[in-house]
Design an enzyme around this catalytic site. Structure first.
Site, PDB file in Angstrom:
ATOM      1  N   ASP A  44       0.710  -0.764  -0.051  1.00  0.00           N
ATOM      2  CA  ASP A  44      -0.144  -0.378   0.090  1.00  0.00           C
ATOM      3  C   ASP A  44       0.867   0.973  -0.346  1.00  0.00           C
ATOM      4  OD1 ASP A  44       0.836  -0.334   2.822  1.00  0.00           O
ATOM      5  OD2 ASP A  44      -1.316   0.144   3.503  1.00  0.00           O
ATOM      6  N   SER A  45       2.259   1.133   0.074  1.00  0.00           N
ATOM      7  CA  SER A  45       2.940   2.270  -0.226  1.00  0.00           C
ATOM      8  C   SER A  45       3.253   2.958  -1.501  1.00  0.00           C
ATOM      9  CB  SER A  45       4.293   1.954  -0.293  1.00  0.00           C
ATOM     10  OG  SER A  45       5.016   0.964  -1.093  1.00  0.00           O
ATOM     11  N   ASP A  83      -1.167  -6.378   0.050  1.00  0.00           N
ATOM     12  CA  ASP A  83      -1.745  -5.369   0.656  1.00  0.00           C
ATOM     13  C   ASP A  83      -2.942  -4.882   1.284  1.00  0.00           C
ATOM     14  OD1 ASP A  83       0.643  -4.552   3.254  1.00  0.00           O
ATOM     15  OD2 ASP A  83       1.304  -3.253   2.065  1.00  0.00           O
ATOM     16  N   LYS A 113      -1.357  -9.477   3.494  1.00  0.00           N
ATOM     17  CA  LYS A 113      -0.392  -8.771   4.246  1.00  0.00           C
ATOM     18  C   LYS A 113      -1.659  -7.482   5.270  1.00  0.00           C
ATOM     19  CE  LYS A 113       3.276  -5.777   4.067  1.00  0.00           C
ATOM     20  NZ  LYS A 113       3.102  -4.561   4.889  1.00  0.00           N
ATOM     21  N   GLU A 115      -1.228  -4.876   8.795  1.00  0.00           N
ATOM     22  CA  GLU A 115      -0.386  -4.670   9.808  1.00  0.00           C
ATOM     23  C   GLU A 115      -1.050  -4.541  11.001  1.00  0.00           C
ATOM     24  OE1 GLU A 115       0.499  -0.094   8.740  1.00  0.00           O
ATOM     25  OE2 GLU A 115       1.236  -0.535   6.762  1.00  0.00           O
ATOM     26  N   GLU A 181       9.277  -3.933  10.754  1.00  0.00           N
ATOM     27  CA  GLU A 181      10.082  -2.922  10.137  1.00  0.00           C
ATOM     28  C   GLU A 181      10.539  -1.492  10.932  1.00  0.00           C
ATOM     29  OE1 GLU A 181       7.081  -0.838   6.755  1.00  0.00           O
ATOM     30  OE2 GLU A 181       8.701   0.756   7.234  1.00  0.00           O
TER      31      GLU A 181
HETATM   32  O1  KIV Z   1       3.039  -0.860   1.597  1.00  0.00           O
HETATM   33  C1  KIV Z   1       4.205  -1.655   1.316  1.00  0.00           C
HETATM   34  O2  KIV Z   1       5.558  -1.492   0.492  1.00  0.00           O
HETATM   35  C2  KIV Z   1       5.215  -2.336   2.170  1.00  0.00           C
HETATM   36  C3  KIV Z   1       6.399  -2.464   2.682  1.00  0.00           C
HETATM   37  C4  KIV Z   1       6.992  -1.134   2.958  1.00  0.00           C
HETATM   38  C5  KIV Z   1       7.192  -3.569   3.789  1.00  0.00           C
HETATM   39  O3  KIV Z   1       4.624  -2.715   3.024  1.00  0.00           O
END
Ligand code: KIV
Length: 277
Positions: A44-45, A83, A113, A115, A181
């Site tokens: 989600d970056s 994510d 994934k 958090e 992280e």
């Molecule tokens: O969103 C993302 O790219 C991430 C990585 C930085 C681990 O969660």
């Protein structure tokens, strides 16, 4: 490279060669990185990296599904994790399950994934009980940063105790791996030691069982602040700018398009083919 399945990744603990992971949001980047990595994360970056948002908290489920589908068109047989965005799983395990089911069925990805540690363990357990593999993410968790200040974790006894509890909770809940992280090296090393699942570090030292970076970051494509843990393996921002400057000056000088890049009228005596029509 022989590609890794979920069980290969889950079993990748204390191996001499760490797991190699990178992000991808598009089919073109996925096709370049897929042959060289063990795992691709549709992170989600992308909210900040691709959309210019100020945080990952604005990213929607639809965005993640669309980018997940793009990556799955060109991932080869490389393992792909998508994510779960902010606001789509934290309320309750049933909310997490319905969002994760959409991601899995609409993208065809191999895992999700999310958090969070102790507080997200019930959601992780529900997903894994429903056959949705989960990669956890603890330490610095960008979705919980509301003030834009990303602070390194593991510097106080309180934080260390919380990190240990989070790590154990996500493992017990069934996560197959955990991203750590922005965490100081001795703590990342201790977490890697106490866990039986692989740890994947980003800003968490070489003691982890794998490494991940945001691809655009390691390619030197982003402007603004570069976190300490990022190494630039290329300088693509400079390369793109140089190419665009050359293009602009050639167009302005009528040097582009040149003879090699234009369509010519067929020669009078040459037979016309379908291709040249
Ligand atoms: O969103 C993302 O790219 C991430 C990585 C930085 C681990 O969660």
């Amino acid at each position: 490279m022989a590609h890794k399945t979920l069980s290969d990744i889950a079993a990748h603990k204390n191996q001499p060669a760490p797991l190699v992971c990178l992000t991808a949001y598009t089919a073109s980047i996925a096709s370049i990185i897929a042959p060289h990595v063990d795992l691709i994360l549709v992170g989600d970056s992308l909210g900040m990296t691709l959309y210019g948002m100020s945080s990952t908290r604005e990213v929607t489920l639809e965005m993640m599904i669309n980018h997940g589908r793009a990556v799955m068109r060109r991932n080869g047989d490389t393992f792909v994790v998508v994510d779960m965005p902010f606001g789509t799983y934290e309320d309750s395990p049933p909310q997490a399950l319905s969002s994760a089911q959409r991601i899995m069925t609409e993208t065809g990805a191999h895992a999700v994934k999310l958090e969070g540690g102790v507080s997200m363990a019930p959601a992780i357990q529900t997903l894994t009980e429903n056959n949705i593999p989960v990669m956890a993410h603890i330490g610095l968790t960008p979705q919980s940063v509301a003030d834009g200040k990303f602070r390194v974790k593991g510097k106080s006894d309180d934080q260390i105790a919380r990190l240990h509890a989070d790590a154990k909770a996500v493992e017990t809940a069934g996560a197959f791996a955990v991203v750590i992280e922005g965490t100081i090296e001795p703590v990342a090393a201790a977490l890697t030691k106490i866990l039986t699942i692989p740890t994947i570090g980003i800003g968490a030292s070489a003691t982890c069982d794998g490494q991940i970076l945001v691809t655009e970051d390691m390619l030197g494509l982003l402007d603004g602040h570069t976190p300490k843990f990022v190494k630039h393996y290329a300088h693509m921002r400079d390369d793109i700018e140089g190419a665009v400057q050359t293009y602009a000056s050639e167009v302005r000088a009528r040097a582009f398009p040149g003879d090699a890049h234009i369509y010519h009228a067929p020669a009078e005596d040459a037979p016309r083919t379908k291709k040249s029509a």
